[in-house]
Design a protein around this motif. Structure first.
Motif, short mmCIF file in Angstrom:
data_model
loop_
_atom_site.label_atom_id
_atom_site.label_comp_id
_atom_site.label_asym_id
_atom_site.label_seq_id
_atom_site.Cartn_x
_atom_site.Cartn_y
_atom_site.Cartn_z
N TYR A 243 10.80 2.16 73.17
CA TYR A 243 10.29 0.81 73.43
C TYR A 243 11.45 -0.06 73.87
N GLN A 244 11.26 -0.78 74.98
CA GLN A 244 12.31 -1.71 75.42
C GLN A 244 11.76 -3.14 75.29
N PRO A 245 12.46 -3.96 74.48
CA PRO A 245 11.98 -5.33 74.27
C PRO A 245 11.93 -6.14 75.57
N CYS A 257 7.03 -5.45 74.46
CA CYS A 257 7.94 -4.36 74.83
C CYS A 257 7.28 -3.48 75.90
N GLU A 258 8.15 -2.75 76.62
CA GLU A 258 7.62 -1.77 77.56
C GLU A 258 7.74 -0.39 76.91
N VAL A 259 6.67 0.38 77.06
CA VAL A 259 6.67 1.74 76.48
C VAL A 259 7.22 2.69 77.54
N LEU A 260 8.28 3.42 77.18
CA LEU A 260 8.88 4.38 78.10
C LEU A 260 8.89 5.74 77.41
N ALA A 261 8.28 6.70 78.06
CA ALA A 261 8.07 7.98 77.39
C ALA A 261 9.19 8.98 77.68
N ARG A 262 9.45 9.85 76.72
CA ARG A 262 10.36 10.98 76.88
C ARG A 262 9.65 12.21 76.33
N LEU A 263 10.15 13.39 76.68
CA LEU A 263 9.55 14.61 76.10
C LEU A 263 10.59 15.29 75.22
N PHE A 288 -1.01 13.24 80.15
CA PHE A 288 0.24 12.61 79.72
C PHE A 288 0.05 11.12 79.44
N ASP A 289 -0.53 10.40 80.40
CA ASP A 289 -0.72 8.96 80.20
C ASP A 289 -1.57 8.69 78.97
N ALA A 290 -2.60 9.51 78.78
CA ALA A 290 -3.48 9.32 77.62
C ALA A 290 -2.70 9.56 76.33
N LEU A 314 2.27 -0.73 79.36
CA LEU A 314 2.09 0.73 79.49
C LEU A 314 2.17 1.12 80.95
N ASN A 315 2.93 2.17 81.22
CA ASN A 315 2.99 2.70 82.60
C ASN A 315 1.88 3.72 82.78
N PHE A 316 1.13 3.60 83.84
CA PHE A 316 0.12 4.62 84.17
C PHE A 316 0.37 5.12 85.58
N ILE A 373 2.81 -6.00 88.15
CA ILE A 373 3.26 -5.23 89.31
C ILE A 373 4.75 -4.98 89.12
N ASP A 374 5.05 -3.66 88.95
CA ASP A 374 6.39 -3.20 88.59
C ASP A 374 7.24 -3.04 89.85
N ASP A 375 8.54 -3.06 89.68
CA ASP A 375 9.50 -2.84 90.78
C ASP A 375 9.18 -3.75 91.96
N ASP A 397 12.36 -5.94 90.58
CA ASP A 397 13.06 -4.66 90.47
C ASP A 397 14.53 -4.88 90.11
N ARG A 398 15.07 -3.94 89.32
CA ARG A 398 16.43 -4.17 88.81
C ARG A 398 17.49 -4.12 89.89
N SER A 399 17.17 -3.56 91.07
CA SER A 399 18.17 -3.54 92.15
C SER A 399 18.50 -4.97 92.60
N ILE A 433 18.48 -6.46 83.29
CA ILE A 433 19.53 -7.46 83.01
C ILE A 433 20.59 -6.78 82.15
N GLU A 434 21.81 -6.74 82.68
CA GLU A 434 22.86 -6.02 81.96
C GLU A 434 24.00 -6.92 81.52
N THR A 435 24.12 -8.12 82.14
CA THR A 435 25.26 -8.98 81.80
C THR A 435 24.78 -10.40 81.52
N GLY A 452 16.36 -5.59 79.65
CA GLY A 452 17.53 -4.90 80.20
C GLY A 452 18.50 -4.54 79.10
N TYR A 453 19.50 -3.75 79.52
CA TYR A 453 20.46 -3.23 78.54
C TYR A 453 21.22 -4.36 77.85
N TYR A 454 21.31 -5.54 78.49
CA TYR A 454 22.03 -6.64 77.83
C TYR A 454 21.38 -6.94 76.48
N1 LIG Z 1 20.25 0.85 84.73
C1 LIG Z 1 19.39 0.19 83.93
N2 LIG Z 1 18.18 0.78 83.67
C2 LIG Z 1 17.35 0.09 82.84
C3 LIG Z 1 17.68 -1.12 82.27
N3 LIG Z 1 16.63 -1.53 81.50
C4 LIG Z 1 15.68 -0.56 81.60
N4 LIG Z 1 16.11 0.44 82.41
C5 LIG Z 1 15.39 1.65 82.80
O1 LIG Z 1 14.59 1.32 83.89
C6 LIG Z 1 13.35 2.02 83.82
C7 LIG Z 1 12.26 1.00 83.79
O2 LIG Z 1 11.03 1.61 83.83
P1 LIG Z 1 10.07 1.59 85.08
O3 LIG Z 1 10.58 0.73 86.17
O4 LIG Z 1 8.72 1.28 84.54
O5 LIG Z 1 10.13 3.12 85.58
C8 LIG Z 1 9.72 4.11 84.72
C9 LIG Z 1 8.27 4.48 84.92
O6 LIG Z 1 7.92 4.37 86.29
C10 LIG Z 1 8.25 5.94 84.55
N5 LIG Z 1 7.75 6.08 83.18
C11 LIG Z 1 8.41 5.93 82.01
N6 LIG Z 1 7.58 6.13 80.98
C12 LIG Z 1 6.34 6.37 81.50
C13 LIG Z 1 5.02 6.64 80.95
O7 LIG Z 1 4.81 6.64 79.75
N7 LIG Z 1 3.97 6.90 81.83
C14 LIG Z 1 4.18 6.84 83.18
N8 LIG Z 1 3.13 7.06 83.96
N9 LIG Z 1 5.38 6.59 83.73
C15 LIG Z 1 6.45 6.35 82.90
O8 LIG Z 1 9.56 6.42 84.58
C16 LIG Z 1 10.43 5.41 85.10
C17 LIG Z 1 11.79 5.54 84.53
O9 LIG Z 1 11.78 5.34 83.18
P2 LIG Z 1 13.10 5.37 82.35
O10 LIG Z 1 13.93 6.56 82.74
O11 LIG Z 1 12.73 5.20 80.93
O12 LIG Z 1 13.86 4.13 82.88
C18 LIG Z 1 13.41 2.84 82.53
C19 LIG Z 1 14.46 2.12 81.71
O13 LIG Z 1 15.13 2.97 80.79
C20 LIG Z 1 18.97 -1.69 82.57
O14 LIG Z 1 19.35 -2.76 82.10
N10 LIG Z 1 19.77 -1.00 83.41
#
Ligand SMILES: Nc1nc2c(ncn2[C@@H]2O[C@@H]3COP(=O)(O)O[C@H]4[C@@H](O)[C@H](n5cnc6c(=O)[nH]c(N)nc65)O[C@@H]4COP(=O)(O)O[C@H]3[C@H]2O)c(=O)[nH]1
Length: 492
Positions: A243-245, A257-263, A288-290, A314-316, A373-375, A397-399, A433-435, A452-454
């Motif tokens: 979870y990222q706040p 928070c944003e839910v970010l999945a790993r395996l 996976f999404d479910a 939640l990312n779908f 709407i992401d990125d 988008d973070r770029s 956001i890192e700084t 962001g990582y900050y």
């Molecule tokens: N350099 C940098 N990176 C940062 C910072 N803050 C966050 N990030 C990373 O940026 C990505 C943000 O997720 P996203 O754009 O939704 O992009 C996500 C999303 O599109 C997809 N994803 C992640 N979890 C899920 C999920 O549960 N389901 C689906 N369908 N896609 C997912 O994978 C992509 C990558 O996820 P992650 O590897 O977790 O990578 C995450 C996160 O760890 C920062 O300050 N600096």
């Protein structure tokens, strides 16, 4: 001629001293072997007490004993019968073939001045001659007599004698009267063929090893690929949610928070960039999404104290953003969760935002789900379409954030994105956001939310709880105290 006489004489000596005129197969076998040891002898016959030929090595017991020839010539090594039929000695071959038999005591030998035995010994172990139509053939050679079916005289054939571990190679020389020859390869042959066999076996093993190792390596590589491993790696219990706040930049208040999945792969975690393409190819995206959304909502509901409102982003996968499927699934999960303070935000990347998706998103929004709407900024979305969906959040988008310090064209577009968000009635979340400088600039530009990582990396639930506890105190100040070093993207 002397050699023929000497050879025949020595055989007659040996026969009369060491052998009995016994027509039993065992005895004939030994006689046969002896015959092949003599260069100039083509047959051995056994005589009864009246001097009649009753059995021969090649033909076995005769139907009728052959009467003694009247034209016998006494010679120095025995009695000679000239022009005697060869058939009696070697079985079913032409009657017209005749030869010279010499008899002494109870034995008769058929002399042959052409050393045919040499040819047999060198080129084959056994020979058969007869009518071509005959399929089962009686081979005679140094090892005795045996019969063997010949499937087709036109091709060489291999057969294996399991009892004696011998390989028979049979070849047929076609002609008026075909001749089949057999070579026997057994352990004993190794002596003769050792070098050749060793060389052939080595080359064969090397080639076989090469082919096998390549095949194994290819398989191992295939097993190593994520496409293969994903079937085993992905199971609902292997999903780990981080979870990222997401914070309000002006106050430092955490809004969700944003839910970010790993395996989980043993004690390691695999990140989305590695497994997402394989999930797509293996058509496992919905499973996976479910699994992720269910696991995250249940975990958050169990761990978080009641809030006024807590956004769960939640990312779908875009292909899964279908109102009927998603709504049925999330309704079921939320019924188990039993929390009304958790507000689900569905994230779709700008890149995937399409005319087909827009009506689905509108229906989902009408059901009460938030849409982000992401990125944003990386795709080419039609602004009219964005307006129709009227998303809750546009996530920069973070770029864009990364390049802010360098004052590039991209970073100069942030105010434009903010203007678009205002126009379509959305809030802005800045990603990556890192700084503190980035944070300051974004706040100055009027960006309301950020992650962001900050503030914190994506983290496991236990760390999120610690972060939230520490953050509740620090949130009093305008700038959050917690920074990336304290809350890292934690392991399981
Ligand atoms: N350099 C940098 N990176 C940062 C910072 N803050 C966050 N990030 C990373 O940026 C990505 C943000 O997720 P996203 O754009 O939704 O992009 C996500 C999303 O599109 C997809 N994803 C992640 N979890 C899920 C999920 O549960 N389901 C689906 N369908 N896609 C997912 O994978 C992509 C990558 O996820 P992650 O590897 O977790 O990578 C995450 C996160 O760890 C920062 O300050 N600096």
């Amino acid at each position: 001629m002397q050699a023929v006489m000497a050879d025949t004489s020595s055989l007659l000596d040996e026969l009369n001293t060491r052998f009995r005129p016994d027509c039993e197969p065992e005895n004939l076998k030994r006689l046969n072997a002896l015959m092949y040891a003599h260069r100039y002898v083509r047959g051995i016959g056994l005589l009864d007490e009246q001097g009649r030929l009753f059995c021969s090595v090649g033909a076995g017991r005769l139907d009728q004993p052959a009467p003694p020839s009247r034209s016998v010539i006494d010679g120095s090594i025995g009695r000679y019968q000239l022009n005697t039929p060869v058939r009696r000695f070697v079985g079913p071959i032409e009657d017209s073939i005749r030869g010279t038999a010499i008899e002494r005591g109870r034995f008769q030998v058929l002399a042959d001045s052409a050393p045919t035995q040499d040819a047999f010994r060198e080129h084959s172990d056994a020979v058969w001659a007869g009518a071509g139509s005959q399929r089962r053939r009686i081979f005679t050679g140094t090892y005795g007599q045996w019969s063997e079916p010949v499937l087709s005289p036109d091709v060489a054939q291999l057969s294996f004698d399991w009892r004696h571990a011998r390989l028979f190679v049979t070849d047929t020389v076609q002609g008026v009267s075909p001749v089949s020859v057999q070579s026997i390869l057994g352990v004993h042959s190794l002596d003769v063929f050792r070098l050749r066999i060793l060389a052939v076996a080595t080359i064969f093993c090397a080639l076989f090893g090469l082919v096998l190792s390549r095949a194994i390596a290819r398989h191992c590589r295939a097993y190593e690929t994520m496409d293969y491993r994903i079937r085993h790696l992905f199971a609902p219990d292997k999903v780990v949610c981080h979870y990222q706040p997401i914070l309000e930049l002006a106050t430092g208040r955490m809004i969700g928070c944003e839910v970010l999945a790993r395996l989980r792969d043993g004690d390691k975690l695999i990140y989305p960039d590695k497994f997402i393409p394989a999930l797509n190819r293996r058509k496992l995206t919905w499973a996976f999404d479910a699994a992720v959304s269910r696991a995250a909502l249940l975990e958050l509901a169990a761990a978080l104290p009641p809030q006024t409102r807590f956004a769960v982003a939640l990312n779908f996968f875009p292909q899964n953003l279908r109102r009927d499927t998603i709504h049925a699934h999330l309704q079921d999960v939320m019924a188990r969760v039993g929390r009304t303070d958790l507000q689900i935000e569905l994230e779709v990347t700008e890149y995937d935002f399409s005319p087909e998706l827009a009506p689905e998103l509108r229906r989902l929004k009408a059901d009460g789900y938030g849409i982000s709407i992401d990125d944003f900024g990386t795709g080419y979305s039609n602004l009219g379409m964005v307006k129709k969906v009227s998303p809750d959040f546009l996530k920069i988008d973070r770029s864009f954030v990364l390049e802010m310090g360098d004052e590039t064209i991209r970073s100069s577009l942030i105010p434009e994105i903010i203007a678009i968000a205002t126009a379509v009635g959305s809030e802005v979340i800045a990603e990556g956001i890192e700084t503190i400088d980035q944070l300051d600039q974004l706040r100055t530009l009027g960006v309301r939310y950020g992650q962001g990582y900050y503030f914190a990396r994506p983290m496991a639930m236990a760390d999120l709880q610690r972060f939230m506890a520490a953050h509740a105190v620090a949130a009093e100040a305008a700038i959050p105290a917690a920074a990336a070093d304290t809350f890292v993207d934690s392991a399981v």
